[in-house]
Design an enzyme around this catalytic site. Structure first.
Site, PDB file in Angstrom:
ATOM      1  N   GLU A 129       2.037  48.825  53.122  1.00 22.58           N
ATOM      2  CA  GLU A 129       1.555  47.534  52.630  1.00 22.58           C
ATOM      3  C   GLU A 129       2.723  46.546  52.559  1.00 22.58           C
ATOM      4  O   GLU A 129       3.818  46.904  52.110  1.00 22.58           O
ATOM      5  CB  GLU A 129       0.976  47.775  51.226  1.00 22.58           C
ATOM      6  CG  GLU A 129       0.512  46.557  50.506  1.00 22.58           C
ATOM      7  CD  GLU A 129       0.076  46.923  49.070  1.00 22.58           C
ATOM      8  OE1 GLU A 129       0.030  48.126  48.731  1.00 22.58           O
ATOM      9  OE2 GLU A 129      -0.202  45.990  48.312  1.00 22.58           O
ATOM     10  N   PHE A 130       2.484  45.340  53.003  1.00 18.72           N
ATOM     11  CA  PHE A 130       3.504  44.300  52.849  1.00 18.72           C
ATOM     12  C   PHE A 130       3.357  43.684  51.472  1.00 18.72           C
ATOM     13  O   PHE A 130       2.278  43.289  51.055  1.00 18.72           O
ATOM     14  CB  PHE A 130       3.339  43.212  53.920  1.00 18.72           C
ATOM     15  CG  PHE A 130       4.386  42.148  53.800  1.00 18.72           C
ATOM     16  CD1 PHE A 130       5.638  42.330  54.366  1.00 18.72           C
ATOM     17  CD2 PHE A 130       4.126  40.980  53.081  1.00 18.72           C
ATOM     18  CE1 PHE A 130       6.629  41.363  54.216  1.00 18.72           C
ATOM     19  CE2 PHE A 130       5.113  40.010  52.930  1.00 18.72           C
ATOM     20  CZ  PHE A 130       6.364  40.202  53.507  1.00 18.72           C
ATOM     21  N   ILE A 131       4.459  43.633  50.739  1.00 18.83           N
ATOM     22  CA  ILE A 131       4.424  43.030  49.402  1.00 18.83           C
ATOM     23  C   ILE A 131       5.052  41.646  49.468  1.00 18.83           C
ATOM     24  O   ILE A 131       6.176  41.491  49.949  1.00 18.83           O
ATOM     25  CB  ILE A 131       5.237  43.868  48.384  1.00 18.83           C
ATOM     26  CG1 ILE A 131       4.748  45.315  48.338  1.00 18.83           C
ATOM     27  CG2 ILE A 131       5.198  43.207  47.003  1.00 18.83           C
ATOM     28  CD1 ILE A 131       3.595  45.611  47.454  1.00 18.83           C
ATOM     29  N   ASP A 191      15.949  56.625  43.197  1.00 22.92           N
ATOM     30  CA  ASP A 191      17.033  55.748  43.685  1.00 22.92           C
ATOM     31  C   ASP A 191      16.830  54.367  43.064  1.00 22.92           C
ATOM     32  O   ASP A 191      16.752  53.350  43.756  1.00 22.92           O
ATOM     33  CB  ASP A 191      16.993  55.677  45.210  1.00 22.92           C
ATOM     34  CG  ASP A 191      18.227  54.966  45.790  1.00 22.92           C
ATOM     35  OD1 ASP A 191      19.243  54.841  45.074  1.00 22.92           O
ATOM     36  OD2 ASP A 191      18.170  54.535  46.963  1.00 22.92           O
TER      37      ASP A 191
HETATM   38  P1  ADP Z   1      16.147  50.701  53.845  1.00 21.67           P
HETATM   39  O1  ADP Z   1      15.256  51.925  53.910  1.00 21.67           O
HETATM   40  O2  ADP Z   1      16.852  50.420  55.117  1.00 21.67           O
HETATM   41  O3  ADP Z   1      17.080  50.713  52.643  1.00 21.67           O
HETATM   42  P2  ADP Z   1      14.385  48.921  52.370  1.00 21.67           P
HETATM   43  O4  ADP Z   1      13.211  49.796  52.073  1.00 21.67           O
HETATM   44  O5  ADP Z   1      15.361  48.684  51.276  1.00 21.67           O
HETATM   45  O6  ADP Z   1      15.160  49.447  53.665  1.00 21.67           O
HETATM   46  O7  ADP Z   1      13.801  47.533  52.870  1.00 21.67           O
HETATM   47  C1  ADP Z   1      14.597  46.528  53.445  1.00 21.67           C
HETATM   48  C2  ADP Z   1      14.175  45.170  52.967  1.00 21.67           C
HETATM   49  O8  ADP Z   1      12.765  45.015  53.048  1.00 21.67           O
HETATM   50  C3  ADP Z   1      14.550  44.884  51.532  1.00 21.67           C
HETATM   51  O9  ADP Z   1      15.077  43.557  51.533  1.00 21.67           O
HETATM   52  C4  ADP Z   1      13.255  44.926  50.770  1.00 21.67           C
HETATM   53  O10 ADP Z   1      13.251  43.963  49.753  1.00 21.67           O
HETATM   54  C5  ADP Z   1      12.205  44.601  51.809  1.00 21.67           C
HETATM   55  N1  ADP Z   1      10.993  45.417  51.588  1.00 21.67           N
HETATM   56  C6  ADP Z   1      10.939  46.750  51.340  1.00 21.67           C
HETATM   57  N2  ADP Z   1       9.672  47.176  51.246  1.00 21.67           N
HETATM   58  C7  ADP Z   1       8.878  46.073  51.435  1.00 21.67           C
HETATM   59  C8  ADP Z   1       7.461  45.863  51.456  1.00 21.67           C
HETATM   60  N3  ADP Z   1       6.596  46.862  51.290  1.00 21.67           N
HETATM   61  N4  ADP Z   1       7.012  44.610  51.671  1.00 21.67           N
HETATM   62  C9  ADP Z   1       7.884  43.584  51.867  1.00 21.67           C
HETATM   63  N5  ADP Z   1       9.223  43.723  51.877  1.00 21.67           N
HETATM   64  C10 ADP Z   1       9.731  44.950  51.658  1.00 21.67           C
END
Ligand code: ADP
Length: 287
Positions: A129-131, A191
């Protein structure tokens, strides 16, 4: 981290986004079961620590996609050069299972996981899901840290933490930190640092990018040195899980685990933090 087989299969079979078209395309989000038929836009999102992250806008809404097969220039304490990263789907499987387990508790906003799998070019992907994030960080309000108590007990995390200290003296004397402590197994994010905490458009806290497992609730504070929690977070946490004597000392131990892990992954910058906890601990054993 464990879920029942039925829960795992339920999530994997969720008919939301399919990756069947991947033989025709390198794109993980292309066709779903009569749902997403068109991708209207793909934009990079933020900067992840490990993966490439994108927002996919489709005719049925937006999705958040991470992939990990790519090359890029990296400069850091332990890396310099063009690094090709390609990791199998197990990492995203763990992320999907973790997100799914937290999502199902209904206690806090986490992205709903839809699909993970292999990219035809190597590496893997996860779709969730995109947040849409809101303006505030959201997590100082107090509702962030909720423990989800489980019905069946699991082994405490102590044994995992003993090994990094290597050396018989601390290992033998560490048990006192846990004497008379009631350890209730909880689902942990694993984490929980500021980069993985945000808020949605309603201002509710959102947690992302988990490394879930079932363990001692206090272990959730192992990343608190990077989380910037205010006192109100601890206060509301202790309303859910009453503070037990020796909490601070055990929290240091759980932080040590993450410091050593960071030292391992990111290099010598983290050595001094790890050593300072170890030295304090050894001092307290001697005194
Ligand atoms: P990684 O696994 O490389 O650490 P992250 O899960 O931290 O990557 O995600 C990278 C970026 O995407 C972050 O800036 C985070 O805020 C954004 N992000 C993560 N999950 C979502 C989501 N479900 N919807 C929108 N943005 C997201």
């Amino acid at each position: 981290f464990r879920k029942t087989a039925a829960q795992q299969s339920d999530m994997r079979n969720a008919p939301r986004l399919e990756a069947e078209s991947m033989s025709m395309s390198e794109d993980p989000v292309r066709v779903s079961e009569g749902k997403a038929t068109k991708i209207t836009k793909i934009n990079p999102v933020g900067v992840g620590c490990v993966n490439l992250a994108s927002r996919y806008d489709t005719d049925v809404g937006s999705f958040f996609v991470k992939t990990n097969s790519y090359g890029r220039w990296e400069i850091g304490p332990s890396v310099f050069g063009f690094v090709v990263r390609s990791i199998g789907p197990s990492m995203f499987e763990a992320e999907a299972l973790g997100l799914g387990a937290m999502y199902e508790t209904g206690t806090i906003c986490v992205p709903k996981p839809y699909k993970f799998g292999l990219l035809p070019t190597g590496g893997s992907f996860i779709i969730m899901e995109f947040i849409q994030f809101g303006a505030s960080r959201g997590y100082q309000g107090g509702s962030l840290l909720k423990c989800i108590k489980l019905e069946s007990p699991v082994k405490p995390m102590v044994s995992m933490l003993i090994t990094p200290l290597a050396g018989q003296r601390p290992v033998k004397s560490m048990g006192r930190l846990f004497a008379n402590v009631v350890i209730e197994p909880c689902l942990l994010h694993g984490d929980l640092w500021s980069g993985n905490i945000s808020s949605n458009r309603n201002g509710e806290p959102v947690i992302l990018d988990p490394a879930c497992y079932y363990g001692h609730s206090e272990a959730e504070f192992g990343m608190s040195w990077c989380a910037g929690f205010e006192g109100s977070v601890y206060d509301s946490y202790f309303k859910v899980m009453p503070k037990q004597p020796g909490f601070e000392e055990r929290r240091d131990l759980y932080m040590l685990y993450h410091c050593l892990n960071h030292y391992n992954l990111f290099g010598s910058g983290y050595r001094s933090s790890a050593m300072s906890i170890i030295d304090d601990y050894l001092d307290s054993v001697v005194s």
